[in-house]
Motif scaffolding. Structure first.
Motif, PDB file in Angstrom:
ATOM      1  N   ASN A  11      -6.381  -5.465 -20.233  1.00  0.00           N
ATOM      2  CA  ASN A  11      -7.281  -6.772 -20.661  1.00  0.00           C
ATOM      3  C   ASN A  11      -6.516  -7.629 -19.786  1.00  0.00           C
ATOM      4  OD1 ASN A  11      -4.174  -7.943 -21.079  1.00  0.00           O
ATOM      5  ND2 ASN A  11      -4.404  -5.863 -23.263  1.00  0.00           N
ATOM      6  N   ASP A  12      -8.144  -8.331 -20.001  1.00  0.00           N
ATOM      7  CA  ASP A  12      -7.937  -9.867 -19.031  1.00  0.00           C
ATOM      8  C   ASP A  12      -5.913 -10.770 -18.755  1.00  0.00           C
ATOM      9  OD1 ASP A  12     -10.767  -8.993 -18.985  1.00  0.00           O
ATOM     10  OD2 ASP A  12     -11.129 -10.750 -20.550  1.00  0.00           O
ATOM     11  N   VAL A  13      -5.710 -10.277 -20.145  1.00  0.00           N
ATOM     12  CA  VAL A  13      -4.241 -11.246 -19.973  1.00  0.00           C
ATOM     13  C   VAL A  13      -3.640 -10.282 -19.042  1.00  0.00           C
ATOM     14  CG1 VAL A  13      -1.909 -11.958 -21.663  1.00  0.00           C
ATOM     15  CG2 VAL A  13      -4.519 -12.422 -22.150  1.00  0.00           C
ATOM     16  N   GLU A  14      -3.401  -9.074 -19.216  1.00  0.00           N
ATOM     17  CA  GLU A  14      -2.479  -8.163 -18.572  1.00  0.00           C
ATOM     18  C   GLU A  14      -3.348  -8.504 -16.244  1.00  0.00           C
ATOM     19  OE1 GLU A  14      -1.994  -4.203 -19.039  1.00  0.00           O
ATOM     20  OE2 GLU A  14      -1.245  -4.883 -20.654  1.00  0.00           O
ATOM     21  N   ALA A  15      -4.662  -8.573 -16.348  1.00  0.00           N
ATOM     22  CA  ALA A  15      -4.795  -9.353 -14.839  1.00  0.00           C
ATOM     23  C   ALA A  15      -3.963 -10.321 -14.673  1.00  0.00           C
ATOM     24  CB  ALA A  15      -6.598  -9.457 -15.799  1.00  0.00           C
ATOM     25  N   PHE A  16      -4.545 -11.191 -15.652  1.00  0.00           N
ATOM     26  CA  PHE A  16      -4.049 -13.019 -14.973  1.00  0.00           C
ATOM     27  C   PHE A  16      -2.547 -12.759 -14.920  1.00  0.00           C
ATOM     28  CE2 PHE A  16      -2.148 -16.790 -17.544  1.00  0.00           C
ATOM     29  CZ  PHE A  16      -2.902 -17.573 -16.570  1.00  0.00           C
ATOM     30  N   MET A  17      -2.143 -11.997 -16.046  1.00  0.00           N
ATOM     31  CA  MET A  17      -0.841 -11.969 -15.851  1.00  0.00           C
ATOM     32  C   MET A  17       0.333 -11.434 -13.965  1.00  0.00           C
ATOM     33  SD  MET A  17       0.879 -11.693 -19.593  1.00  0.00           S
ATOM     34  CE  MET A  17       2.724 -11.225 -18.965  1.00  0.00           C
ATOM     35  N   LEU A  18      -0.910 -10.009 -14.292  1.00  0.00           N
ATOM     36  CA  LEU A  18      -0.067  -9.315 -12.835  1.00  0.00           C
ATOM     37  C   LEU A  18      -0.945  -9.969 -11.161  1.00  0.00           C
ATOM     38  CD1 LEU A  18       0.369  -7.102 -11.314  1.00  0.00           C
ATOM     39  CD2 LEU A  18      -2.386  -5.474 -11.907  1.00  0.00           C
TER      40      LEU A  18
END
Length: 619
Positions: free
Chosen positions: A70-77
Motif C-alpha cells: 500500500n501507499d503507507v508502506e511505500a512512503f515508509m520504505l
C-alpha cells in the motif's frame, strides 16, 4: 543515461524506486502509488522535464524498484532507503543542528535531570528540543528548588555516598541528598513523577499542591516551612511564565513554518503540548529535487515523523499548505500514533497567529543561512578552483583523500584516510587502517601499505558488476594528498605507478614545516599564498587526517592497556570491567585504588576485588 525498462516489466502497484549511477551508487529514491505510471514520466524528452530531474536521469545508469502492499508502506520504505543511502538528488538537511533536550534518566536508581544532545537512548525521557542549552539550564535551575533532584554524575554520586557527606547543592536545597540517605526512595520517585508532569505541561496540579501545602504549614504555625514552600511556588510560577500559553483551549499540536528560495528551504517547528510551547526545532533543506510546495511539505513531514518525536506524536499538525497527498500522510501518522492525526492549514484565531510566528522564525533563519551560505559556497568554490590552478589538475578536485600515520615508538601503528567532497568533510567515507606488515618505526613503509590496500580495493571494486559493488572504496579521488614531504610523495607515486593508476589519480604532499606543497616532476615546492582559501582547505584536511589517526591510535593503545592489566581476572567479565573503569575513571585509577576502595563497590564481590587489587599491583 538510464535505459527504459521493457514494456510490461514495471508493476502497476505501489512501491519505491531507486535510480543508480555507473558505480552502482543510489542517486535518487522515490515512491509511487503506481510504479508503472510514475516511472514512465522519467522516460520522455528531457526538455519537458524540470532541469534537476533531467540531470538526475542523465546521470543514472539503471533503475530498480521494490513493490509493496500500500501507499503507507511505500512512503515508509522510501524514507528508510533515503536514510540508508543519502542519495545526492533527494532533498537533504544541510543545516540540521544538534538541538539540546532536557532529559530525565528515569531508568537510573536515582533519576537525574540533565542537558543532552545527540541520539536518544532507552530509559531516558526527553523534553524539548530547545533553541539553546542555557535556556534549559536556567529553567532547570528554577525547577530544582521545587523538585530537588540530583544533577551530579554517577561517579560523583558514588563518591559522596562513600564519603557520607552531601555536596553543596544539598545545603542550598537544590538536591534532596539521595547519596547520604536524606530522602526515601518513594519520596524521591514522587519528586521525579511531579517533575515529569510539570515538563509535560500539566502545571496546574503542581501549583495547587504547593499552595495547599503552604496553607497547611502556615495553619500549623510552621512558618519556616511555609516560607520555603512560598519560594518554591514563586519559582514554579516563574518557570510557567517561560512556557508561554499560545493556544487558549489547550491541545497537542506541532506547527510547521517554511521559508524558501530556489535552492533551499528553512523549516521551523514549534511543539505545543497542553497549549504551551514545550520545544522547537529548525533545519534547512537542500532542494536538489524539483518540488512543488505540497511535495516539499510532504518531504518535511517524512523527515519529522519517520521516528517518534521526543514529545510524542501530536493530535494536530499545522502546515502552511496541504501536502501533495494529504490522506497518505494522515494515514501514516495515524498508524504511528494509534489514533487519528489531523493535518491542516490554520485559518483563524490563536493557531493562525502561532503559524505566522513560526513562519516568521523560518524567514529569519533563511536570511541568516543565506548570508552564511554565500560565504561558505564562495570560499569553497574559490578554494577548489585555486587548488586546480596551482597544482595543474585536470579537474576541480571535488573529492580529496588525505592520509596520515600515527604510532608510539613503533607500537599500535595506524593509518587514516579522511575525505572531503565539494570542500566539506564526508565522515561516512573516513577509513582507519591497522598496519599489518610493518615492524618498527617506518612511516614510508606504513604509508605504502595503507595506499596499496586502499587503491587495490578500488581496482577490485571497479572490476565488479555495478549491482555487486559495496561502495566502500568504489570511487577514486580527484586529488590524493599525503601528510609529509618529498619522501611521502615518492611513496605515493610509486604505489600509483605499480597499480597503473598514476595517469588517473593526481597526487600531492603537504609538508607541515613551511606549509609547502610538493607534486611529482617538480623539484621545488609550490608555495600557496598564506591567506589563500586553497591553503586553508589543505590545512583543514591534513589536520583532520592527523586528528583521526591519533584518535584511532589512542583507542588501540587504551584497549591494549586495558587488556594487559584487567584481562583474565576470574569473575571480572566484560560488563563488570566496563563498570569498574567507568566508576573509578580509567585503568590508572584502578591501579591506584586501594583494596578498601575496591571492596566499597557494592556490586563487586570481595573475592573479585581482591583479585583485581592483586593483579593491578603486581610488581
Amino acid at each position: 543515461m538510464v535505459q527504459r525498462p521493457p514494456a510490461g516489466s514495471i508493476p502497476d502497484a505501489p512501491g519505491s524506486y531507486q535510480f543508480k549511477d555507473a558505480h552502482g551508487r543510489v542517486i535518487y529514491v522515490g515512491k509511487a502509488k503506481s510504479l508503472r505510471s510514475r516511472l514512465s514520466n522519467y522516460f520522455q524528452n528531457p526538455r519537458n522535464m524540470p532541469p534537476r530531474t533531467a540531470q538526475m536521469v542523465a546521470t543514472a545508469e539503471s533503475v530498480e524498484w521494490i513493490q509493496v502492499r500500500n501507499d503507507v508502506e511505500a512512503f515508509m520504505l522510501e524514507y528508510s532507503l533515503i536514510k540508508q543511502h543519502r542519495p545526492r538528488f533527494n532533498i537533504r538537511l544541510v543545516d540540521d543542528k544538534s538541538y539540546p533536550f532536557l532529559a530525565v534518566t528515569v531508568s537510573d536508581e536515582w533519576a537525574r535531570p540533565m542537558v543532552m544532545r545527540g541520539k536518544r537512548r532507552k530509559g531516558i525521557r526527553y523534553f524539548g528540543p530547545y533553541a539553546h542549552a542555557y535556556a534549559i539550564r536556567d529553567t532547570l535551575d528554577l525547577l530544582l528548588r521545587t523538585f530537588p533532584l540530583r544533577t551530579c554524575s554517577d561517579t560523583k554520586l558514588e563518591r559522596h555516598r562513600k564519603l557520607g557527606k552531601p555536596c553543596l547543592l544539598f545545603h542550598i536545597e537544590k538536591c534532596s541528598g539521595p547519596c547520604v540517605g536524606e530522602v526515601e526512595r518513594a519520596d524521591y520517585d514522587k519528586l521525579v513523577a511531579d517533575l515529569l508532569k510539570f515538563l509535560e505541561g500539566d502545571t496546574d496540579e503542581v501549583v495547587r499542591r504547593l499552595e495547599k501545602e503552604m496553607g497547611v504549614a502556615a495553619a500549623e504555625l510552621e512558618f519556616e516551612r511555609a516560607a520555603r514552600l512560598r519560594d518554591r511556588l514563586a519559582t514554579v510560577r516563574k518557570a510557567i511564565e517561560r512556557q508561554q500559553m499560545v493556544v487558549e483551549e489547550g491541545g497537542d499540536l506541532d506547527v510547521i513554518g517554511i521559508a524558501e528560495d530556489e535552492l533551499e528551504a528553512a523549516v521551523q517547528v514549534f511543539f505545543v503540548r497542553k497549549g504551551r510551547v514545550l520545544g522547537r526545532k529548525g533545519f534547512v533543506v537542500d532542494k536538489v529535487e524539483d518540488l512543488a510546495e505540497g511535495e516539499l511539505i510532504g518531504r518535511i513531514l517524512g523527515e519529522l515523523y519517520q521516528e517518534a518525536p521526543p514529545l510524542g506524536f501530536p493530535r494536530t499538525v499545522i502546515v502552511p499548505d496541504d501536502p501533495d497527498d494529504l490522506a497518505l500522510y494522515e494515514d501514516f501518522l495515524r498508524e504511528q500514533r494509534g489514533t487519528r492525526v489531523e493535518i491542516r492549514v490554520a485559518q483563524r484565531g490563536d493557531k493562525r497567529k502561532l503559524a505566522e510566528t513560526v513562519t516568521r522564525n523560518a524567514t529569519e533563519e533563511l536570511v541568516r543561512h543565506r548570508l552564511k551560505r554565500a560565504s561558505d559556497h564562495n570560499s569553497r568554490a574559490r578554494a577548489l578552483n585555486e587548488l586546480q590552478e596551482a597544482l595543474d589538475l585536470p579537474l576541480s578536485p571535488l573529492r580529496i583523500e588525505c592520509y596520515d600515520m600515527s604510532h608510539l615508538q613503533g607500537t599500535d601503528y595506524v593509518g587514516s584516510m579522511v575525505v572531503l567532497e565539494d570542500g566539506l568533510p564526508k565522515k561516512s567515507e573516513y577509513r582507519r587502517f591497522k598496519i599489518k606488515t610493518v615492524a618498527g618505526n617506518d612511516d614510508f613503509a606504513a604509508m605504502e601499505e595503507v595506499l596499496t590496500r586502499r587503491l587495490t580495493a578500488y581496482q577490485i571494486e571497479r572490476e565488479r558488476p555495478v549491482s555487486e559493488r559495496e561502495g566502500r572504496f568504489s570511487y577514486p579521488p580527484q586529488l590524493l594528498l599525503v601528510d609529509g614531504g618529498k619522501g611521502q610523495l615518492s611513496v605515493a607515486v610509486r604505489v600509483l605507478q605499480e597499480l597503473s593508476l598514476d595517469e588517473e589519480i593526481p597526487v600531492a604532499s603537504l609538508a607541515k614545516r613551511f606549509e609547502e606543497v610538493f607534486v611529482p616532476g617538480q623539484a621545488d615546492s609550490i608555495r600557496l599564498p598564506r591567506q589563500s582559501e586553497a591553503l586553508y582547505l589543505l590545512q583543514r584536511i591534513r589536520d583532520e587526517s592527523h586528528r583521526f589517526a591519533i584518535s584511532y591510535h589512542r583507542q588501540l593503545r587504551d584497549k591494549r592497556m586495558t587488556t594487559s592489566v584487567l584481562d583474565g581476572i576470574a569473575g571480572l567479565g566484560e560488563t563488570r570491567r566496563k563498570r569498574l573503569l567507568k566508576e573509578l575513571g580509567g585503568v590508572r585509577a584502578v591501579q591506584a585504588a586501594s583494596l578498601d576502595d575496591l571492596k566499597a563497590l557494592s556490586w563487586l564481590p570481595d573475592t573479585v576485588a581482591e583479585a583485581v587489587h592483586a593483579t593491578a599491583h603486581k610488581p
